[in-house]
Motif scaffolding. Sequence first.
Motif, PDB file in Angstrom:
ATOM      1  N   SER A 349       0.680  -1.238   0.075  1.00 51.55           N
ATOM      2  CA  SER A 349       0.029  -0.164  -0.152  1.00 51.55           C
ATOM      3  C   SER A 349       0.706   1.189   0.141  1.00 51.55           C
ATOM      4  O   SER A 349       0.427   2.269  -0.523  1.00 51.55           O
ATOM      5  CB  SER A 349      -1.089   0.023   1.425  1.00 51.55           C
ATOM      6  N   ARG A 357      -4.578  -1.026  -5.391  1.00 48.26           N
ATOM      7  CA  ARG A 357      -5.892  -0.755  -5.705  1.00 48.26           C
ATOM      8  C   ARG A 357      -6.401  -1.775  -6.409  1.00 48.26           C
ATOM      9  O   ARG A 357      -7.782  -2.168  -6.333  1.00 48.26           O
ATOM     10  CB  ARG A 357      -6.024   0.717  -6.508  1.00 48.26           C
ATOM     11  N   LEU A 360      -7.105  -4.741  -4.435  1.00 50.68           N
ATOM     12  CA  LEU A 360      -8.404  -4.710  -3.676  1.00 50.68           C
ATOM     13  C   LEU A 360      -9.544  -4.839  -4.484  1.00 50.68           C
ATOM     14  O   LEU A 360     -10.572  -5.439  -4.172  1.00 50.68           O
ATOM     15  CB  LEU A 360      -8.312  -3.191  -2.989  1.00 50.68           C
ATOM     16  N   THR A 389      -9.217 -10.257   5.739  1.00 49.89           N
ATOM     17  CA  THR A 389      -9.517  -9.338   4.617  1.00 49.89           C
ATOM     18  C   THR A 389     -10.323  -8.159   5.145  1.00 49.89           C
ATOM     19  O   THR A 389     -10.358  -7.192   4.573  1.00 49.89           O
ATOM     20  CB  THR A 389     -10.211 -10.197   3.553  1.00 49.89           C
ATOM     21  N   VAL A 393      -9.405  -4.540   4.099  1.00 50.66           N
ATOM     22  CA  VAL A 393     -10.416  -3.223   3.541  1.00 50.66           C
ATOM     23  C   VAL A 393     -10.495  -2.146   4.214  1.00 50.66           C
ATOM     24  O   VAL A 393     -10.343  -0.991   3.877  1.00 50.66           O
ATOM     25  CB  VAL A 393     -11.709  -3.943   3.496  1.00 50.66           C
ATOM     26  N   ALA A 396      -7.293  -0.195   4.133  1.00 47.12           N
ATOM     27  CA  ALA A 396      -7.308   0.687   2.805  1.00 47.12           C
ATOM     28  C   ALA A 396      -8.197   1.622   2.774  1.00 47.12           C
ATOM     29  O   ALA A 396      -7.771   3.030   2.402  1.00 47.12           O
ATOM     30  CB  ALA A 396      -7.569  -0.402   1.587  1.00 47.12           C
ATOM     31  N   LEU A 402      -8.773   2.756  -0.971  1.00 45.66           N
ATOM     32  CA  LEU A 402      -9.880   1.913  -1.547  1.00 45.66           C
ATOM     33  C   LEU A 402     -10.700   2.369  -2.795  1.00 45.66           C
ATOM     34  O   LEU A 402     -11.193   3.399  -2.814  1.00 45.66           O
ATOM     35  CB  LEU A 402     -11.033   1.761  -0.362  1.00 45.66           C
TER      36      LEU A 402
END
Length: 694
Positions: A349, A357, A360, A389, A393, A396, A402
């Motif tokens: 990240s 991204r 994700l 996970t 999420v 992010a 995200l």
Amino acid sequence: MRRYTPIIIAFVFLIVFSCQKQAGITVAVSNQSIEDFVNPFICTADDHGQTDVSASIPFGMVKPGPDTRPVGHSGYEYMAKEIIGFSNTRFSGVGCRGVGGNLRVLPFVISEGDSIPNRIRFSKESEQAQAGYYKVMLNNGVETQLTATQQVSFHQYTFPKSEKAGFTIDLASSFVEHVTEEHQIGNGIISGKVTSVNICKKGKYTFYYAIAFSQEPEEIKEKESKLIVSFSTKENQNVLLRCALSVVDVSSAIQNLKASKNLSFSQVKSQASKAWNNLLSAVDVETENDSLKTLFYTHLYHATQSPFIINDEGGEFRGSDGKQYQSETPYYHGWSVWDTFRTKLPLLSLLYPVKYRDMLLSLKALYKQGKVDWVTDTEPFLSIRTEHTIAVVLDAYKKGLLPFPLSDIYKEMKVEAEHLPFKSPDNVLESSYDLWALSEISKALGENVDAEFYRARAFEYKTTWENKFMNMDENSDIMHGDGLYEGTLWQYRWFVPFDIQGIQTMMGGKDEFENQLEYFFDNELFNIGNQPDIQVPYLYNYTNSPWKTQQLVDKLLNKVTNNWYGTHEKFEAPIVKKIFTATPNGYIKEMDDDAGTMSSWYVWSTMGLYPVFPGSTQLALTVPQFDKITIKTKDKPLEIITNGRTPNTIYIQKVTWNGEEINSSIIDFNLISKGGVLQFELTDMPNTLWGKQN
């Protein structure tokens, strides 16, 4: 487990071009390219990392490489003397018995009356490996070279003169178990599909392939899922074998093969080298210590082997539900989130936000396919597990990375939360972490009732913590004690990153928390070789003595240490060595790299940063190991400058951000990821006042 005498590796760097020699192995090195500081032989010996020397591109699907006898988790064992073939799939650094090893190719040259061999000895001195390339001379006189694109392996074999040369292609090879294969031969192409058992014998994966040769075979025989491809060769004749993969169908694999028809081996090798240099140059480290630089870039290289981009050029791919989909962005598969959410995914990240991204988006698609904790029976390719996970999420989202609304998968995350396990003390702590993350997501969405519900459930961890982790005794140092998955109660008790203040309060305050950390490390209860407690060295940053993290991390990175624990047992005597070395024995025994998790721990720690708390934007500070680190960002670069570095100046005297002094041992990801200058002034004595204002 076998023990080998540690292998000393000498790194010699010349100004323009030199060779890096390690126990008879040469690795081409040029100081002009960052990727030349990658040494793929690091962590490939005797369960000291379980990485491999396969050729690949960053996040590439195909990874052609040697499988040895004995077989390592990723196919390759540095100490082996025989090669059983060159397979095309693998998952670097994972546990159990690894996964992959499909479509194994072994070149042969036989005399009259000889049988076709199942394995061949090789010249250790001839082995070369660099990012995107591998080379070895087999004792039958065949030189093997490997390189790759995203979906096509390039094998170039140079044969001696022979009337009876060729390949065996094992269509049923697998590091775990083979399930089934189908194949057909026509128009100079061998094509078909393979189904194998996934890692730890959980689930299955199916993919499709197409293989072609630069020289037309004189004969192809079939014998028990093996193809024997025969031809005659002239002296030093090159035969190029291309193996293309697809997760969609056979025709797509054939199309991927045809698309690579006009590429030469040297072109693909050059492209792979360029791809690695471009990726690794996202961060530039400055030091006079070439071994340190090699360790840094090799571990970053290991961290970027997976997940794999598996969609075809047109965007087609199959999901974990076996159905076909289309993606406008690269689709990533091959997850080990239980391991990687701690260090590797936060690292990606920071260093590769654009690629992250896309990862994700791939995780979002996985939720829509009916994500499960481990793997299904209809996986399109190698994969492992996806617990935590939800925390990924949230992490992010808080970092502004995200690429979709939280609401898109909120329903799916709530379903996942209904099935979180609470059977053992480690289950309770890990599942509570996910529930806390879901409560934060609910709050961000304005779902206040849900937020309160999940938060209350998350903080029920305290009952288990008080019963199992409050009062430690001789039973607290038993591997798998109380039904723990891996580790001891001592190692798991700290895994409440969302409520560090809460466990401090239960222990009796911040000072007692620090005292118990001292006991933990003084009595060598810490296990650097596995994930449950790898964040604990940084927990002093949440006490009144952040300097103890600086001292401890320096010890873990640079000193010989006693290490008592493997993955599943406490040893009778400690392993006494440096944990991270630029050798094939690059980690301690039984310390799997776990899809780049441990490599990422090293990269973070040498940069002077650590993500103790994924799901937040907190980064713990410690002393960087480099004079200067420059990380590319969207706008201006992030520069990490260290002044006063010597072997003895292992403590922070002062830290400034863009010239302004900061007196906190925690810094915000969202602050530094936009670029700026983070500067450290070092001292040889602990500054007991610095960093208390967190």
